[in-house]
Design an enzyme around this catalytic site. Sequence first.
Site, PDB file in Angstrom:
ATOM      1  N   ASP A  71       0.818  -1.206   0.000  1.00  0.00           N
ATOM      2  CA  ASP A  71       0.000   0.000   0.000  1.00  0.00           C
ATOM      3  C   ASP A  71       0.855   1.261   0.000  1.00  0.00           C
ATOM      4  OD1 ASP A  71      -2.299  -1.465  -0.058  1.00  0.00           O
ATOM      5  OD2 ASP A  71      -2.852  -1.130   2.035  1.00  0.00           O
ATOM      6  N   GLY A  72       2.007   1.222   0.681  1.00  0.00           N
ATOM      7  CA  GLY A  72       2.880   2.389   0.713  1.00  0.00           C
ATOM      8  C   GLY A  72       3.377   2.775  -0.666  1.00  0.00           C
ATOM      9  N   ASP A 146      -3.485   9.887   5.254  1.00  0.00           N
ATOM     10  CA  ASP A 146      -3.657  10.690   6.460  1.00  0.00           C
ATOM     11  C   ASP A 146      -2.565  11.728   6.642  1.00  0.00           C
ATOM     12  OD1 ASP A 146      -1.480   9.037   7.339  1.00  0.00           O
ATOM     13  OD2 ASP A 146      -2.910   7.566   8.104  1.00  0.00           O
ATOM     14  N   ASP A 175      -0.850  11.879  22.490  1.00  0.00           N
ATOM     15  CA  ASP A 175       0.420  11.554  21.842  1.00  0.00           C
ATOM     16  C   ASP A 175       0.419  11.987  20.386  1.00  0.00           C
ATOM     17  OD1 ASP A 175       1.411  10.484  24.141  1.00  0.00           O
ATOM     18  OD2 ASP A 175       1.289   8.385  23.506  1.00  0.00           O
ATOM     19  N   GLN A 248       5.290   9.284   4.896  1.00  0.00           N
ATOM     20  CA  GLN A 248       6.365   9.221   3.916  1.00  0.00           C
ATOM     21  C   GLN A 248       7.096  10.551   3.766  1.00  0.00           C
ATOM     22  OE1 GLN A 248       4.708   7.574   0.304  1.00  0.00           O
ATOM     23  NE2 GLN A 248       4.580   5.521   1.159  1.00  0.00           N
TER      24      GLN A 248
END
Length: 299
Positions: A71-72, A146, A175, A248
């Site tokens: 997917d990346g 996202d 966080d 990324q």
Amino acid sequence: MYFPIVALIGRYQDTGLDAPLTALAQMLTQAGRRVLVEAETARNAGVSGYPVADWDEIGRTATLAVVMGGDGTVLGAARHLAPYGVPLIGINHGRLGFITDIPLQDAHDALGRVLEGNYQAEDRMLLQGGVWRGEQQMYSASAVNDVVLNRAGRGGMIEVRVELDGAFMYTQRADGLIIATPTGSTAYSLSANGPILHPGMNAMVLVPVAPQTLSNRPIVIPDSGVLNMTLTAMGRVEIGASVHFDMQTWSDLQPGDRITVQRAPHTIRFVHPEGYSFFSTLRRKLHWNLMPQATDNLE
């Protein structure tokens, strides 16, 4: 003829792509298609004998981009090609594969059906984000999945003031904070207990990561809005924070920085073989059909 010029894109660090990409290129050539190989793919995967093209040439020339990897890999290709309107089809050579929905062993059969016109297409939204320091824009990037605000590895919680179209929503101590598209709702957002959004929805979801207050829950908002998030100087924010785009590309943040997120002006088109179903993908990837089984060695 459907998709006369096809670009091949592979995961750069995967040295095992030479054989399957070359076989795919041969199959496409035999089907009468012109094949382009993305430059870094050709260099790192060792695919030779076909024209090599950079992202701009692929965007201006190709009628379909076939992405082999995880997917990346698709996320990176989508960000490059979305402004050009080049559709993508994903072949899974990674792990989970929510958007690389074609298994490697089915690639030739599935792609052959697509080239015959037996396919479904869907357009998915992207996010456009910017980092502002005072009146100066320090950074800008797009995201398919996202935009994530994160604390530094050894830092304390970050504190973020969130506004939608100028209306105050809340001040979040956590966080991190995830702003996800429907496509990204099955990625990092899902692991932080965010809801799954159907990819046809015109929406974004805000999901806090380990919030200080348990009543701070995920919230779905319309994609027509503009989010403004200001990193405050309270707590231990000074230790460090950053904003990531699809995990990324990223930018470091300072207290007082303002992060804007809105729907990008362009979409990315995904092509699937006829019969594709989002719900079928969820059933397979999330094992929805597996029922608990009684065993003889219960503890």
